[in-house]
Design an enzyme around this catalytic site. Structure first.
Site, PDB file in Angstrom:
ATOM      1  N   ARG A  52      -1.065   2.754  14.004  1.00 53.13           N
ATOM      2  CA  ARG A  52      -0.995   1.963  12.780  1.00 53.13           C
ATOM      3  C   ARG A  52      -0.766   0.472  13.076  1.00 53.13           C
ATOM      4  NH1 ARG A  52       0.098   4.100   7.707  1.00 53.13           N
ATOM      5  NH2 ARG A  52       0.804   5.969   8.750  1.00 53.13           N
ATOM      6  N   MET A  77      -5.637   2.469   0.221  1.00 56.25           N
ATOM      7  CA  MET A  77      -4.832   3.684   0.304  1.00 56.25           C
ATOM      8  C   MET A  77      -4.252   3.910   1.703  1.00 56.25           C
ATOM      9  SD  MET A  77      -5.039   4.606  -2.817  1.00 56.25           S
ATOM     10  CE  MET A  77      -4.451   6.273  -2.871  1.00 56.25           C
ATOM     11  N   ARG A  78      -3.677   2.875   2.271  1.00 55.23           N
ATOM     12  CA  ARG A  78      -3.029   2.985   3.577  1.00 55.23           C
ATOM     13  C   ARG A  78      -1.598   2.473   3.429  1.00 55.23           C
ATOM     14  NH1 ARG A  78      -5.991   6.255   5.882  1.00 55.23           N
ATOM     15  NH2 ARG A  78      -4.827   5.850   7.752  1.00 55.23           N
ATOM     16  N   HIS A  96      -0.314   0.164  -9.218  1.00 54.94           N
ATOM     17  CA  HIS A  96      -0.123   1.610  -9.055  1.00 54.94           C
ATOM     18  C   HIS A  96      -0.312   2.281 -10.411  1.00 54.94           C
ATOM     19  CE1 HIS A  96       1.307   5.287  -7.237  1.00 54.94           C
ATOM     20  NE2 HIS A  96       2.132   5.446  -8.256  1.00 54.94           N
ATOM     21  N   LEU A 131       6.853   3.099   0.122  1.00 55.02           N
ATOM     22  CA  LEU A 131       5.701   3.480  -0.685  1.00 55.02           C
ATOM     23  C   LEU A 131       5.937   3.215  -2.164  1.00 55.02           C
ATOM     24  CD1 LEU A 131       2.896   4.860  -0.796  1.00 55.02           C
ATOM     25  CD2 LEU A 131       4.131   7.015  -1.121  1.00 55.02           C
ATOM     26  N   ASP A 132       5.039   2.437  -2.787  1.00 52.51           N
ATOM     27  CA  ASP A 132       5.066   2.154  -4.224  1.00 52.51           C
ATOM     28  C   ASP A 132       6.445   1.718  -4.695  1.00 52.51           C
ATOM     29  OD1 ASP A 132       2.352   2.782  -4.388  1.00 52.51           O
ATOM     30  OD2 ASP A 132       2.799   4.915  -4.641  1.00 52.51           O
TER      31      ASP A 132
END
Length: 182
Positions: A52, A77-78, A96, A131-132
């Site tokens: 990554r 979408m990573r 989102h 995440l989000d």
């Protein structure tokens, strides 16, 4: 992405699009961006499988070529790590398809329906390594209808995304980080 570029190209915006960067050479947005006169680039994540950090370094190399002030994620979408996010602290936005903090991750519309929610929506937030997550800059709400399917709800939420994200970016580029609700 298209709505963001259209709004930035309207002539009275504090920001201007300098690059549309994707990890999939077949992303529809690349063709649309090129048609709109915006530079494009692709960094395919697949050759970096398991690394990554190398993928993110390749992304950063493309960004370094154009020196953007703000990054707007849309359909990317990573998951990005701290090493990529930190230099962009408070300068990277994401949209989102849920009313965060509810339903981080995938399948947001189905999850809202399964939970029996009376409303759903979308959120624009500053990106953090979680995440989000990150401070919320804007939200738009839509009612959940009795006969909704996940696809029906997603279509109504997408309409709100196309209004919310450009409005939030316009305010953000002008220095306004107060919460916008639609």
């Amino acid at each position: 992405m298209v709505r963001l570029v259209e709004d930035m190209q309207s002539g009275d915006h504090a920001a201007m699009p300098v690059l549309v960067l994707a990890n999939d050479a077949n992303a529809t947005g690349l063709k649309r961006a090129a048609e709109m006169g915006v530079a494009t680039a692709v960094v395919d994540h697949r050759p970096f499988e398991g690394d990554r950090e190398a993928f993110q370094a390749a992304l950063q190399m493309e960004l370094d070529k154009v020196q953007p002030d703000i990054l707007c994620l849309a359909g990317f979408m990573r998951v990005l790590t701290q090493s990529f996010v930190a230099p962009w602290d408070r300068r990277m936005l994401n949209i989102h398809p849920s009313l965060l903090p509810k339903y981080k991750g995938l399948n947001t519309h189905a999850r809202a329906l399964e939970a029996g929610d009376s409303e759903a929506g979308c959120t624009v937030h500053l990106v953090t390594p979680k995440l989000d997550d990150g401070p919320i800059l804007g939200q738009a709400r839509v009612p959940v209808l009795a006969d909704d399917t996940a696809d029906m709800l997603a279509a109504r939420v997408l309409k709100q995304e196309h209004q919310l994200y450009p409005a939030v970016l316009r305010r953000f580029a002008a220095g306004n980080t107060s919460l916008l609700t639609l």
